[in-house]
Scaffold this motif. Structure first.
Motif, PDB file in Angstrom:
ATOM      1  N   PHE A  87       5.389  -8.791  -5.178  1.00 16.43           N
ATOM      2  CA  PHE A  87       4.133  -8.670  -4.675  1.00 16.43           C
ATOM      3  C   PHE A  87       3.733  -7.233  -4.000  1.00 16.43           C
ATOM      4  N   VAL A  88       4.563  -6.617  -3.245  1.00 17.28           N
ATOM      5  CA  VAL A  88       4.338  -5.335  -2.573  1.00 17.28           C
ATOM      6  C   VAL A  88       4.227  -4.342  -3.588  1.00 17.28           C
ATOM      7  N   LYS A  89       4.797  -4.360  -4.831  1.00 17.89           N
ATOM      8  CA  LYS A  89       4.847  -3.373  -5.604  1.00 17.89           C
ATOM      9  C   LYS A  89       3.313  -3.344  -6.362  1.00 17.89           C
ATOM     10  N   MET A  90       2.710  -4.829  -6.700  1.00 23.10           N
ATOM     11  CA  MET A  90       1.395  -4.998  -7.244  1.00 23.10           C
ATOM     12  C   MET A  90       0.411  -4.516  -6.099  1.00 23.10           C
ATOM     13  N   LEU A  92       0.856  -2.046  -3.620  1.00 23.57           N
ATOM     14  CA  LEU A  92       0.948  -0.637  -3.493  1.00 23.57           C
ATOM     15  C   LEU A  92       0.158   0.074  -4.966  1.00 23.57           C
ATOM     16  N   LYS A  93       0.249  -0.695  -6.077  1.00 21.60           N
ATOM     17  CA  LYS A  93      -0.272  -0.094  -7.298  1.00 21.60           C
ATOM     18  C   LYS A  93      -1.803  -0.204  -7.230  1.00 21.60           C
ATOM     19  N   GLU A  94      -2.473  -1.416  -6.730  1.00 30.61           N
ATOM     20  CA  GLU A  94      -3.808  -1.574  -6.550  1.00 30.61           C
ATOM     21  C   GLU A  94      -4.419  -0.584  -5.419  1.00 30.61           C
ATOM     22  N   HIS A 100      -8.868   8.503  -5.602  1.00 32.22           N
ATOM     23  CA  HIS A 100      -9.272   9.099  -6.972  1.00 32.22           C
ATOM     24  C   HIS A 100      -8.473  10.668  -6.780  1.00 32.22           C
ATOM     25  N   LYS A 101      -8.046  10.904  -7.954  1.00 39.26           N
ATOM     26  CA  LYS A 101      -7.407  12.305  -8.042  1.00 39.26           C
ATOM     27  C   LYS A 101      -8.349  13.185  -8.042  1.00 39.26           C
ATOM     28  N   SER A 102      -8.163  14.368  -7.482  1.00 35.42           N
ATOM     29  CA  SER A 102      -9.139  15.549  -7.842  1.00 35.42           C
ATOM     30  C   SER A 102      -9.016  16.384  -9.383  1.00 35.42           C
ATOM     31  N   GLY A 103      -8.077  16.176  -9.841  1.00 33.67           N
ATOM     32  CA  GLY A 103      -7.849  16.840 -11.154  1.00 33.67           C
ATOM     33  C   GLY A 103      -7.259  18.182 -11.013  1.00 33.67           C
ATOM     34  N   LEU A 104      -7.113  18.735  -9.737  1.00 41.06           N
ATOM     35  CA  LEU A 104      -6.466  19.982  -9.801  1.00 41.06           C
ATOM     36  C   LEU A 104      -5.095  19.988 -10.119  1.00 41.06           C
ATOM     37  N   TYR A 119       6.970   3.615  -6.743  1.00 41.81           N
ATOM     38  CA  TYR A 119       6.539   2.504  -6.154  1.00 41.81           C
ATOM     39  C   TYR A 119       7.482   1.251  -6.031  1.00 41.81           C
ATOM     40  N   ASP A 120       8.256   1.283  -7.183  1.00 40.87           N
ATOM     41  CA  ASP A 120       9.436   0.321  -7.279  1.00 40.87           C
ATOM     42  C   ASP A 120      10.485   0.589  -6.015  1.00 40.87           C
ATOM     43  N   GLU A 121      10.739   1.626  -5.811  1.00 38.84           N
ATOM     44  CA  GLU A 121      11.604   2.089  -4.673  1.00 38.84           C
ATOM     45  C   GLU A 121      11.031   1.647  -3.316  1.00 38.84           C
ATOM     46  N   TYR A 122       9.687   1.982  -3.220  1.00 42.22           N
ATOM     47  CA  TYR A 122       8.829   1.741  -2.133  1.00 42.22           C
ATOM     48  C   TYR A 122       8.886   0.221  -1.671  1.00 42.22           C
ATOM     49  N   SER A 123       8.605  -0.496  -2.988  1.00 37.65           N
ATOM     50  CA  SER A 123       8.597  -1.952  -2.882  1.00 37.65           C
ATOM     51  C   SER A 123      10.023  -2.653  -2.226  1.00 37.65           C
ATOM     52  N   LYS A 124      11.152  -1.973  -2.937  1.00 41.71           N
ATOM     53  CA  LYS A 124      12.217  -2.487  -2.527  1.00 41.71           C
ATOM     54  C   LYS A 124      12.689  -2.119  -0.993  1.00 41.71           C
TER      55      LYS A 124
END
Length: 156
Positions: A87-90, A92-94, A100-104, A119-124
């Motif tokens: 749930f936490v991974k989902m 964080l992904k959302e 939005h990335k700047s593209g730089l 994000y897997d490690e963050y959620s763990k």
């Protein structure tokens, strides 16, 4: 996806911290020989009786004792922690998708893979500590349908 379930019993080790032990000793000296459930019942009867439905007041139970007494409850708790991690991974992904990335700087496909692993490690890590408490709520909700641990010990 998270491939394995770790032993998350360290989440329940909060009571072993010296600060908590000192507080428990002080509370025991103040309250005497009464247990926490007894003190909770007395306080409920004195202050909340007639104001709050008794079905809304739940007695606390020790998850650590339950999962150490019954291997099925241990698996249920591990699955609850795993669910919390997914749930936490989902979540964080959302959250990441709203930025939005700047593209730089573009990392391409490799960046996407490594960010997903990050994000897997963050959620763990978020699920390994008790900051969210979602796993405990899921466990308590699902374990309420199981027979009490005392009955299981009596059969053994």
């Amino acid at each position: 996806m998270i491939d394995r379930i770790n032993d998350y019993s360290n989440r329940l080790n909060l009571i072993e911290k010296p600060e908590i032990q000192n507080l428990l000793r002080e509370e025991k000296q103040i309250r005497g020989a009464r247990s926490f459930p007894e003190a909770l019942r007395e306080e409920f009867n004195e202050k909340l009786s007639g104001k709050v439905s008794s079905s809304e007041v739940r007695m606390p139970h020790n998850i650590r004792e339950e999962i150490s007494a019954d291997p099925y409850r241990k698996k249920l708790y591990d699955a609850s922690v795993e669910f919390e991690s997914v749930f936490v991974k989902m979540m964080l992904k959302e959250m990441k998708s709203t930025v939005h990335k700047s593209g730089l700087i573009e990392g391409g496909y490799a960046e996407e893979i490594f960010e997903d692993m990050l994000y897997d490690e963050y959620s763990k890590n978020l699920s390994a500590n008790s900051s969210l408490g979602l796993a405990e709520q899921i466990y308590q909700s699902l374990s309420s349908n199981l027979p009490p641990v005392s009955k299981l010990n009596a059969k053994a």
